[in-house]
Design a protein around this motif. Structure first.
Motif, mmCIF file in Angstrom:
data_model
loop_
_atom_site.group_PDB
_atom_site.id
_atom_site.type_symbol
_atom_site.label_atom_id
_atom_site.label_comp_id
_atom_site.label_asym_id
_atom_site.label_seq_id
_atom_site.Cartn_x
_atom_site.Cartn_y
_atom_site.Cartn_z
ATOM 1 N N TRP A 94 0.791 -1.284 -0.047
ATOM 2 C CA TRP A 94 -0.063 -0.057 -0.046
ATOM 3 C C TRP A 94 0.797 1.269 0.036
ATOM 4 C CZ3 TRP A 94 1.060 2.579 4.471
ATOM 5 C CH2 TRP A 94 1.784 1.954 5.507
ATOM 6 N N GLN A 95 2.241 1.237 0.222
ATOM 7 C CA GLN A 95 2.910 2.479 0.187
ATOM 8 C C GLN A 95 3.672 2.603 -0.961
ATOM 9 O OE1 GLN A 95 5.671 0.942 3.311
ATOM 10 N NE2 GLN A 95 4.781 2.494 4.782
ATOM 11 N N ASP A 104 11.517 -1.402 5.539
ATOM 12 C CA ASP A 104 10.773 -2.163 4.612
ATOM 13 C C ASP A 104 11.565 -2.217 3.287
ATOM 14 O OD1 ASP A 104 8.387 -2.679 5.893
ATOM 15 O OD2 ASP A 104 7.645 -0.824 5.358
ATOM 16 N N VAL A 105 12.458 -1.081 2.946
ATOM 17 C CA VAL A 105 13.323 -1.045 2.083
ATOM 18 C C VAL A 105 14.349 -2.115 2.375
ATOM 19 C CG1 VAL A 105 15.422 0.332 0.845
ATOM 20 C CG2 VAL A 105 12.934 1.147 1.525
ATOM 21 N N LEU A 106 14.870 -2.173 3.323
ATOM 22 C CA LEU A 106 15.953 -3.412 3.711
ATOM 23 C C LEU A 106 15.482 -4.496 3.535
ATOM 24 C CD1 LEU A 106 17.946 -1.725 6.517
ATOM 25 C CD2 LEU A 106 18.814 -1.750 4.273
#
Length: 122
Positions: A94-95, A104-106
């Motif tokens: 949803w982002q 979340d990126v990692l």
């Protein structure tokens, strides 16, 4: 007789790779999916007799190690010739890329980019 290892085979690109490669009886396919207890109806429908469906969660080192053991039993003295790594995650779908948290990126990088560093490819 080439051996293909394909991750993310229960849908999308991974499923299509299995469908295409299963058309030749010469191909041995290790079709990896996060869990063999999930709905694999589509995968089983396109699999051939030389397709082996195995669990391999590329985000879990223990799962990768277990996959390596199971693949070795199937392949005996053969080696994997081709890896098609199409498994991936999007834990925060949803982002947008502008609002993802650093964690979340990692996680996405760890799973989507670096599975080869975690033992799937040597």
């Amino acid at each position: 007789m080439p051996v293909y290892c394909i991750t993310g085979t229960n849908r999308g690109l991974g499923l299509e790779f299995v469908r295409q490669l299963a058309q030749s009886a010469d191909n041995t396919i290790l079709a990896c999916t996060r869990s063999v207890s999930s709905d694999l109806t589509d995968l089983k429908a396109v699999a051939s007799s030389s397709t082996h469906i195995l669990a391999c969660d590329v985000g879990d080192l223990g799962s990768i190690r277990e996959f390596v053991k199971e693949a070795a039993k199937i392949l005996t003295s053969k080696k994997i010739d081709f890896l098609l790594n199409s498994a991936g995650i999007n834990p925060a779908g949803w982002q947008s890329s502008l609002s993802l948290s650093p964690d979340d990126v990692l996680t996405q990088i760890r799973v989507n980019v670096s599975s080869w560093r975690r033992g799937l490819i040597r």
